[in-house]
Design a protein around this motif. Structure first.
Motif, mmCIF file in Angstrom:
data_model
loop_
_atom_site.group_PDB
_atom_site.id
_atom_site.type_symbol
_atom_site.label_atom_id
_atom_site.label_comp_id
_atom_site.label_asym_id
_atom_site.label_seq_id
_atom_site.Cartn_x
_atom_site.Cartn_y
_atom_site.Cartn_z
ATOM 1 N N ILE A 98 0.880 -1.171 0.000
ATOM 2 C CA ILE A 98 0.000 0.000 0.000
ATOM 3 C C ILE A 98 0.916 1.218 0.000
ATOM 4 O O ILE A 98 1.741 1.384 0.904
ATOM 5 C CB ILE A 98 -0.919 0.020 1.229
ATOM 6 N N PHE A 99 0.777 2.068 -1.001
ATOM 7 C CA PHE A 99 1.717 3.167 -1.201
ATOM 8 C C PHE A 99 1.344 4.408 -0.398
ATOM 9 O O PHE A 99 0.201 4.590 0.031
ATOM 10 C CB PHE A 99 1.793 3.526 -2.689
ATOM 11 N N GLN A 100 2.338 5.294 -0.252
ATOM 12 C CA GLN A 100 2.140 6.533 0.473
ATOM 13 C C GLN A 100 1.211 7.486 -0.267
ATOM 14 O O GLN A 100 0.351 8.118 0.338
ATOM 15 C CB GLN A 100 3.495 7.217 0.698
ATOM 16 N N ASP A 101 1.373 7.597 -1.577
ATOM 17 C CA ASP A 101 0.583 8.529 -2.387
ATOM 18 C C ASP A 101 -0.569 7.774 -3.042
ATOM 19 O O ASP A 101 -0.368 7.079 -4.041
ATOM 20 C CB ASP A 101 1.474 9.166 -3.459
ATOM 21 N N PRO A 102 -1.783 7.880 -2.516
ATOM 22 C CA PRO A 102 -2.896 7.092 -3.064
ATOM 23 C C PRO A 102 -3.266 7.496 -4.490
ATOM 24 O O PRO A 102 -3.766 6.676 -5.250
ATOM 25 C CB PRO A 102 -4.037 7.366 -2.085
ATOM 26 N N PHE A 103 -3.050 8.760 -4.869
ATOM 27 C CA PHE A 103 -3.404 9.192 -6.225
ATOM 28 C C PHE A 103 -2.347 8.749 -7.226
ATOM 29 O O PHE A 103 -2.664 8.238 -8.304
ATOM 30 C CB PHE A 103 -3.569 10.711 -6.277
ATOM 31 N N GLY A 104 -1.079 8.917 -6.871
ATOM 32 C CA GLY A 104 -0.003 8.530 -7.779
ATOM 33 C C GLY A 104 0.070 7.029 -8.013
ATOM 34 O O GLY A 104 0.635 6.586 -9.016
ATOM 35 N N ARG A 151 -16.260 4.780 -11.811
ATOM 36 C CA ARG A 151 -15.701 6.121 -11.665
ATOM 37 C C ARG A 151 -14.172 6.085 -11.699
ATOM 38 O O ARG A 151 -13.552 5.031 -11.526
ATOM 39 C CB ARG A 151 -16.190 6.742 -10.352
ATOM 40 N N TYR A 152 -13.576 7.252 -11.944
ATOM 41 C CA TYR A 152 -12.125 7.375 -12.087
ATOM 42 C C TYR A 152 -11.498 7.920 -10.801
ATOM 43 O O TYR A 152 -12.179 8.554 -9.982
ATOM 44 C CB TYR A 152 -11.792 8.280 -13.274
ATOM 45 N N PRO A 153 -10.185 7.696 -10.605
ATOM 46 C CA PRO A 153 -9.540 8.103 -9.351
ATOM 47 C C PRO A 153 -9.716 9.577 -8.989
ATOM 48 O O PRO A 153 -9.858 9.912 -7.807
ATOM 49 C CB PRO A 153 -8.053 7.772 -9.609
ATOM 50 N N HIS A 154 -9.718 10.481 -9.982
ATOM 51 C CA HIS A 154 -9.813 11.908 -9.679
ATOM 52 C C HIS A 154 -11.175 12.307 -9.093
ATOM 53 O O HIS A 154 -11.330 13.412 -8.574
ATOM 54 C CB HIS A 154 -9.527 12.747 -10.927
ATOM 55 N N GLN A 160 -10.533 8.250 0.246
ATOM 56 C CA GLN A 160 -11.223 7.250 -0.573
ATOM 57 C C GLN A 160 -10.258 6.567 -1.527
ATOM 58 O O GLN A 160 -10.347 5.352 -1.752
ATOM 59 C CB GLN A 160 -12.362 7.917 -1.347
ATOM 60 N N ARG A 161 -9.320 7.327 -2.085
ATOM 61 C CA ARG A 161 -8.337 6.729 -2.998
ATOM 62 C C ARG A 161 -7.450 5.727 -2.253
ATOM 63 O O ARG A 161 -7.077 4.693 -2.818
ATOM 64 C CB ARG A 161 -7.494 7.816 -3.651
ATOM 65 N N GLN A 162 -7.125 6.027 -0.988
ATOM 66 C CA GLN A 162 -6.317 5.070 -0.243
ATOM 67 C C GLN A 162 -7.117 3.802 0.043
ATOM 68 O O GLN A 162 -6.565 2.688 0.022
ATOM 69 C CB GLN A 162 -5.827 5.698 1.064
ATOM 70 N N ARG A 163 -8.415 3.925 0.279
ATOM 71 C CA ARG A 163 -9.270 2.755 0.452
ATOM 72 C C ARG A 163 -9.292 1.917 -0.826
ATOM 73 O O ARG A 163 -9.274 0.678 -0.774
ATOM 74 C CB ARG A 163 -10.694 3.186 0.812
#
Length: 322
Positions: A98-104, A151-154, A160-163
């Motif tokens: 599980i990464f630090q940056d959920p969006f990246g 739906r898309y990540p943005h 929510q992105r980390q989930r």
């Protein structure tokens, strides 16, 4: 009976520093320099330390995203240090990150449903309807509506992105999760939600975690055992309650003293920790903490400082406190 899901011994990673037209090696960055720890089945090891100490490199070595220069990595009793590419592909179904940056970490051109579905394909689920059902189940397990799969990540918040990232990691049914600073990019209120989600998943699924963080409050709440890392070395290793109640290493004491809202730890004299972590490029002999330690003596600057066993579960790399 050995119930360790992961056991690391003498793990090393040194990066060469090159200079000149012929790129001659002039030294080595000792990012990880002889690390030992264990993670029991269904338990959490917190790996804590300042930025630049080598925590994330340890995580990548375990996942074989980097090849170690020394030491062994045993997963469920099997040495995975030199696995073939084919065996490694099978192993990665059991070990996820599980990464630090959920969006990246999410592909912005893919819906979250397709992102999670990739893991299900790897798992061998060929039926499309079964994959769709499983995607919805995974999303709902982490607190996201199953109807959001298109739906898309943005379109989601950071929490929510980390989930979604957690759901993607769970899609291949892993046993070990490497959590690399998973809440450091989130607001404090959202951090608590993600941490509680990780605790709930561990209880329900029997997951084991390597939780990498610089936040001692988070590590203390989530971890069963804590390893304090500094400049490529583990400086102190103990059960969470023992380390927080009776810290021994001067570096651990300094870290705990700097945590807002915590009582000053009892034991050795504590002082404010000044300066940054020095470069791991050709470090001097002796204790890696010697340049910032208020207790340093001549002996601390000579040879290798042993990892002393204080008790069966408590070890410390400091000869002055044993």
């Amino acid at each position: 009976m050995n119930n360790h899901v992961l056991k690391v011994e003498g793990l090393k990673k040194h990066f060469p520093v090159r200079r000149g037209f012929f790129e001659k090696v002039i030294g080595w960055v000792k990012a990880v320099d002889g690390v030992d720890f264990e993670i029991a089945e269904g338990k959490t090891l917190g790996l804590v330390g300042e930025s630049g100490c080598g925590k994330s490199t340890v995580g990548r070595l375990i996942l074989k995203l980097l090849d170690p220069d020394g030491g062994t990595i045993h997963y469920k009793g099997k040495d995975i240090s030199a696995l073939s590419r084919k065996d490694l592909k099978e192993l990665r179904k059991e070990m996820q990150i599980i990464f630090q940056d959920p969006f990246g970490s999410l592909n912005p051109r893919m819906t979250i449903g397709r992102t999670i579905e990739e893991g299900l394909r790897t798992l061998g689920i060929k039926d499309r309807d079964e994959r769709n059902t499983r995607v919805q189940e995974l999303l709902e397990r982490v607190g996201i509506s199953g109807a959001s799969a298109d739906r898309y990540p943005h379109e989601f918040s950071g929490g929510q992105r980390q989930r979604i990232g957690i759901a993607r990691a769970l899609s291949v049914e892993p046993h070990l999760l490497i959590c690399d600073e998973p809440v450091s990019a989130l607001d404090v209120s959202i951090q608590a939600q993600i941490i509680n989600l990780l605790k709930e998943l561990q209880q329900n699924l029997g997951l084991s975690y390597l939780f990498i963080s610089h936040d001692l409050n988070v590590v203390g709440y989530l971890s069963d055992t804590v390893a304090v890392m500094y400049l490529g070395h583990i400086m102190e290793y103990a059960p969470s309650e023992k380390l927080f109640d009776h810290p021994l290493h001067p570096y651990t004491l300094a870290l705990l003293s700097s945590v807002p809202g915590r009582d000053k730890p009892k034991g050795l004299e504590t002082r404010e920790l000044r300066g940054d972590v020095p470069t791991p490029f050709n470090p001097p002999p002796g204790c890696k903490f010697q340049g910032r330690c208020p207790l340093a003596e001549e002996r601390c600057r000579q040879g290798e400082i042993e990892f002393y066993r204080v008790s069966r579960q408590h070890r410390v790399r400091c000869w002055k406190v044993i």
